[in-house]
Design a protein around this motif. Structure first.
Motif, PDB file in Angstrom:
ATOM      1  N   ALA A  25      -1.448   5.966   4.143  1.00  0.00           N
ATOM      2  CA  ALA A  25      -0.656   4.876   3.550  1.00  0.00           C
ATOM      3  C   ALA A  25      -1.226   4.465   2.196  1.00  0.00           C
ATOM      4  O   ALA A  25      -0.471   4.198   1.251  1.00  0.00           O
ATOM      5  N   LEU A  26      -2.552   4.431   2.092  1.00  0.00           N
ATOM      6  CA  LEU A  26      -3.178   4.089   0.820  1.00  0.00           C
ATOM      7  C   LEU A  26      -2.879   5.144  -0.241  1.00  0.00           C
ATOM      8  O   LEU A  26      -2.549   4.819  -1.383  1.00  0.00           O
ATOM      9  N   LEU A  27      -2.978   6.401   0.121  1.00  0.00           N
ATOM     10  CA  LEU A  27      -2.691   7.469  -0.836  1.00  0.00           C
ATOM     11  C   LEU A  27      -1.235   7.440  -1.290  1.00  0.00           C
ATOM     12  O   LEU A  27      -0.936   7.674  -2.463  1.00  0.00           O
ATOM     13  N   GLU A  28      -0.322   7.129  -0.381  1.00  0.00           N
ATOM     14  CA  GLU A  28       1.089   7.007  -0.765  1.00  0.00           C
ATOM     15  C   GLU A  28       1.292   5.837  -1.718  1.00  0.00           C
ATOM     16  O   GLU A  28       2.066   5.936  -2.681  1.00  0.00           O
ATOM     17  N   ALA A  29       0.602   4.736  -1.480  1.00  0.00           N
ATOM     18  CA  ALA A  29       0.720   3.577  -2.370  1.00  0.00           C
ATOM     19  C   ALA A  29       0.158   3.898  -3.754  1.00  0.00           C
ATOM     20  O   ALA A  29       0.746   3.517  -4.777  1.00  0.00           O
ATOM     21  N   VAL A  30      -0.961   4.612  -3.802  1.00  0.00           N
ATOM     22  CA  VAL A  30      -1.541   5.005  -5.096  1.00  0.00           C
ATOM     23  C   VAL A  30      -0.597   5.966  -5.820  1.00  0.00           C
ATOM     24  O   VAL A  30      -0.385   5.844  -7.028  1.00  0.00           O
ATOM     25  N   ARG A  31      -0.003   6.899  -5.085  1.00  0.00           N
ATOM     26  CA  ARG A  31       0.962   7.816  -5.700  1.00  0.00           C
ATOM     27  C   ARG A  31       2.135   7.038  -6.287  1.00  0.00           C
ATOM     28  O   ARG A  31       2.579   7.300  -7.410  1.00  0.00           O
ATOM     29  N   ALA A  89      -0.823  -0.651 -16.498  1.00  0.00           N
ATOM     30  CA  ALA A  89      -1.028  -1.791 -15.592  1.00  0.00           C
ATOM     31  C   ALA A  89      -1.065  -1.341 -14.138  1.00  0.00           C
ATOM     32  O   ALA A  89      -1.911  -1.789 -13.348  1.00  0.00           O
ATOM     33  N   ARG A  90      -0.161  -0.441 -13.776  1.00  0.00           N
ATOM     34  CA  ARG A  90      -0.115   0.036 -12.387  1.00  0.00           C
ATOM     35  C   ARG A  90      -1.331   0.897 -12.057  1.00  0.00           C
ATOM     36  O   ARG A  90      -1.858   0.849 -10.942  1.00  0.00           O
ATOM     37  N   THR A  91      -1.812   1.663 -13.014  1.00  0.00           N
ATOM     38  CA  THR A  91      -3.000   2.481 -12.798  1.00  0.00           C
ATOM     39  C   THR A  91      -4.225   1.592 -12.611  1.00  0.00           C
ATOM     40  O   THR A  91      -5.103   1.893 -11.795  1.00  0.00           O
ATOM     41  N   ARG A  92      -4.294   0.488 -13.349  1.00  0.00           N
ATOM     42  CA  ARG A  92      -5.406  -0.449 -13.163  1.00  0.00           C
ATOM     43  C   ARG A  92      -5.405  -1.022 -11.747  1.00  0.00           C
ATOM     44  O   ARG A  92      -6.468  -1.186 -11.143  1.00  0.00           O
ATOM     45  N   LEU A  93      -4.229  -1.349 -11.233  1.00  0.00           N
ATOM     46  CA  LEU A  93      -4.139  -1.844  -9.859  1.00  0.00           C
ATOM     47  C   LEU A  93      -4.649  -0.797  -8.868  1.00  0.00           C
ATOM     48  O   LEU A  93      -5.412  -1.104  -7.950  1.00  0.00           O
ATOM     49  N   ASN A 100      -5.905  -2.912   2.017  1.00  0.00           N
ATOM     50  CA  ASN A 100      -5.838  -2.556   0.598  1.00  0.00           C
ATOM     51  C   ASN A 100      -4.513  -1.887   0.245  1.00  0.00           C
ATOM     52  O   ASN A 100      -3.953  -2.132  -0.823  1.00  0.00           O
ATOM     53  N   ALA A 101      -4.006  -1.050   1.136  1.00  0.00           N
ATOM     54  CA  ALA A 101      -2.716  -0.397   0.897  1.00  0.00           C
ATOM     55  C   ALA A 101      -1.606  -1.438   0.845  1.00  0.00           C
ATOM     56  O   ALA A 101      -0.725  -1.388  -0.027  1.00  0.00           O
ATOM     57  N   ASP A 102      -1.637  -2.407   1.766  1.00  0.00           N
ATOM     58  CA  ASP A 102      -0.620  -3.471   1.768  1.00  0.00           C
ATOM     59  C   ASP A 102      -0.714  -4.326   0.505  1.00  0.00           C
ATOM     60  O   ASP A 102       0.307  -4.712  -0.069  1.00  0.00           O
ATOM     61  N   TRP A 103      -1.941  -4.622   0.082  1.00  0.00           N
ATOM     62  CA  TRP A 103      -2.137  -5.420  -1.128  1.00  0.00           C
ATOM     63  C   TRP A 103      -1.552  -4.696  -2.337  1.00  0.00           C
ATOM     64  O   TRP A 103      -0.854  -5.294  -3.156  1.00  0.00           O
TER      65      TRP A 103
END
Length: 141
Positions: free
Chosen positions: A16-22, A40-44, A63-66
């Motif tokens: 889930a975290l990797l999908e959110a980062v993608r 901005a999104r990359t900084r997040l 962290n993924a939810d955040w």
């Protein structure tokens, strides 16, 4: 959580975290403000990845939810900005600039007063997105 999560839950949270980062680092190239939004999104995403490296494994899901919440808020802000800019020159509307050729919104149209003024000054052969929107965007006036 009290204790170590099961390996399957840990893998699910990591996925889930990797999908959110993608999702954070994937934007359509044609959108306005592409570079600024991507930075901005990359900084997040980097903030989340740094936190995951320091925190216990049971915090990965949080962290993924955040990150998903922050991306949703960023998307909502981008949509709001897009609604408040001219459809032709892409400048933000300025409600204080009410001159006939200013950058306030022209009535209820998606164009600023300056672009409408320029369109109305065109020659007889003049055609643009304001006077003939079906030719350029497929939409009606």
């Amino acid at each position: 959580m009290t204790g170590k999560p099961a390996p399957s839950a840990e893998a699910r949270d990591l996925r889930a975290l990797l999908e959110a980062v993608r999702d954070a680092v994937t934007l359509d190239y044609g959108i306005p403000d592409y570079e600024r939004r991507l930075v901005a999104r990359t900084r997040l995403a980097r903030t989340v990845l740094d936190a995951v490296a320091k925190e216990p494994a049971d915090e990965i899901g949080w962290n993924a939810d955040w990150l998903r919440g922050k991306l949703a808020a960023e998307q909502a802000d981008a949509e709001k900005r897009e609604k408040n800019r001219c459809g032709r020159c892409r400048r933000p509307f300025d409600p204080t600039d009410t001159r006939f050729d200013g950058h306030d919104r022209y009535g209820d149209t998606p164009w600023c007063r300056s672009c409408v003024d320029t369109c109305h000054e065109g020659s007889a052969e003049h055609i643009c997105v304001i006077c003939d929107p079906t030719r350029y965007s497929g939409g009606a006036r």
